[in-house]
Design a protein around this motif. Structure first.
Motif, PDB file in Angstrom:
ATOM      1  N   VAL A 175       0.830  -0.688  -0.186  1.00  0.00           N
ATOM      2  CA  VAL A 175       0.190  -0.300  -0.527  1.00  0.00           C
ATOM      3  C   VAL A 175       0.473   1.568  -0.470  1.00  0.00           C
ATOM      4  O   VAL A 175       0.565   2.008  -0.752  1.00  0.00           O
ATOM      5  N   GLN A 176       1.721   1.108   0.758  1.00  0.00           N
ATOM      6  CA  GLN A 176       2.872   2.239   1.122  1.00  0.00           C
ATOM      7  C   GLN A 176       3.644   2.251  -0.856  1.00  0.00           C
ATOM      8  O   GLN A 176       3.544   3.645  -1.043  1.00  0.00           O
ATOM      9  N   GLN A 177       3.695   1.493  -1.492  1.00  0.00           N
ATOM     10  CA  GLN A 177       5.130   1.510  -2.444  1.00  0.00           C
ATOM     11  C   GLN A 177       3.754   1.913  -3.831  1.00  0.00           C
ATOM     12  O   GLN A 177       4.573   2.077  -4.623  1.00  0.00           O
ATOM     13  N   ASN A 187      -4.023   9.351   4.612  1.00  0.00           N
ATOM     14  CA  ASN A 187      -4.610  10.904   5.201  1.00  0.00           C
ATOM     15  C   ASN A 187      -2.823  11.947   5.173  1.00  0.00           C
ATOM     16  O   ASN A 187      -3.094  12.548   4.522  1.00  0.00           O
ATOM     17  N   GLY A 188      -1.831  11.151   5.054  1.00  0.00           N
ATOM     18  CA  GLY A 188      -0.504  12.174   5.566  1.00  0.00           C
ATOM     19  C   GLY A 188       0.080  11.919   4.476  1.00  0.00           C
ATOM     20  O   GLY A 188       0.763  13.173   3.716  1.00  0.00           O
ATOM     21  N   VAL A 189      -0.200  11.045   3.629  1.00  0.00           N
ATOM     22  CA  VAL A 189       0.778  10.994   2.212  1.00  0.00           C
ATOM     23  C   VAL A 189      -0.918  11.887   1.007  1.00  0.00           C
ATOM     24  O   VAL A 189       0.038  12.484   0.375  1.00  0.00           O
ATOM     25  N   GLU A 240      -1.502   8.543  -7.510  1.00  0.00           N
ATOM     26  CA  GLU A 240      -3.032   8.328  -7.865  1.00  0.00           C
ATOM     27  C   GLU A 240      -3.377   7.163  -7.085  1.00  0.00           C
ATOM     28  O   GLU A 240      -5.150   7.032  -6.691  1.00  0.00           O
ATOM     29  N   VAL A 241      -2.933   5.676  -6.786  1.00  0.00           N
ATOM     30  CA  VAL A 241      -3.120   4.582  -6.108  1.00  0.00           C
ATOM     31  C   VAL A 241      -3.708   5.284  -4.985  1.00  0.00           C
ATOM     32  O   VAL A 241      -4.412   5.127  -4.045  1.00  0.00           O
ATOM     33  N   HIS A 242      -3.135   6.363  -4.121  1.00  0.00           N
ATOM     34  CA  HIS A 242      -3.461   6.483  -2.464  1.00  0.00           C
ATOM     35  C   HIS A 242      -4.262   7.624  -2.684  1.00  0.00           C
ATOM     36  O   HIS A 242      -5.129   7.756  -1.873  1.00  0.00           O
ATOM     37  N   LEU A 243      -4.434   8.083  -3.388  1.00  0.00           N
ATOM     38  CA  LEU A 243      -5.694   9.613  -3.502  1.00  0.00           C
ATOM     39  C   LEU A 243      -6.812   8.698  -3.778  1.00  0.00           C
ATOM     40  O   LEU A 243      -8.524   8.914  -3.164  1.00  0.00           O
TER      41      LEU A 243
END
Length: 150
Positions: free
Chosen positions: A49-51, A110-112, A120-123
């Motif tokens: 998820v982080q990567q 939230n931090g990212v 885009e994936v995090h968003l």
């Protein structure tokens, strides 16, 4: 013991825990005991998820990725981490882990997403969680109060 029995045991061992972790955990178990509610949440493979800031591997859709990193409370309650022979203290620790994992992902995303040029994936994951908190059938509905600053 069935997953329902284990959810009921979790509620018993968490009774009286007034911490945020305990309160959210009790909400999770009450939520999943209503079988018309969904029990999926982003839980697996925090590293991946982080990567994903650079995007998903070629040929993997966002929905496929979510399927790969989602866990299910009911299925996990049936696993050895919630074995009947666990002491109440060990069972309590396991029961609290759902909330801890959910909060870990929420805090990270939230931090990212509030930094310059989030991936885009995090968003998309963040948007999924934000939309899911308004869905009463989603486990993230238990986190409406936790996401007030979102």
């Amino acid at each position: 013991m069935s997953w329902q029995d284990r959810a009921a045991r979790a509620l018993r061992v968490l009774d009286g825990d007034s911490s945020g972790n305990g309160a959210h955990s009790r909400q999770i178990f009450n939520h999943v005991l209503n079988e018309s509610n969904r029990d999926d949440y982003i839980s697996r493979d925090f590293f991946n998820v982080q990567q994903t800031a650079g995007g998903l591997p070629e040929g993997v859709s966002f929905d496929q990725f979510v399927g790969l990193v989602a866990g299910h409370v009911r299925a996990e309650l049936e696993g050895s981490g919630f074995a009947d022979e666990l002491s109440d203290d060990d069972f309590r620790t396991a029961a609290l882990s759902f909330d801890e994992v959910i909060r870990q992902h929420i805090r990270f995303l939230n931090g990212v997403v509030h930094q310059a040029a989030p991936g885009e994936v995090h968003l998309n994951l963040w948007d999924l969680i934000l939309r899911s908190r308004d869905d009463n059938a989603s486990i993230y509905s238990c986190y409406r109060d936790f996401l007030v600053d979102a």
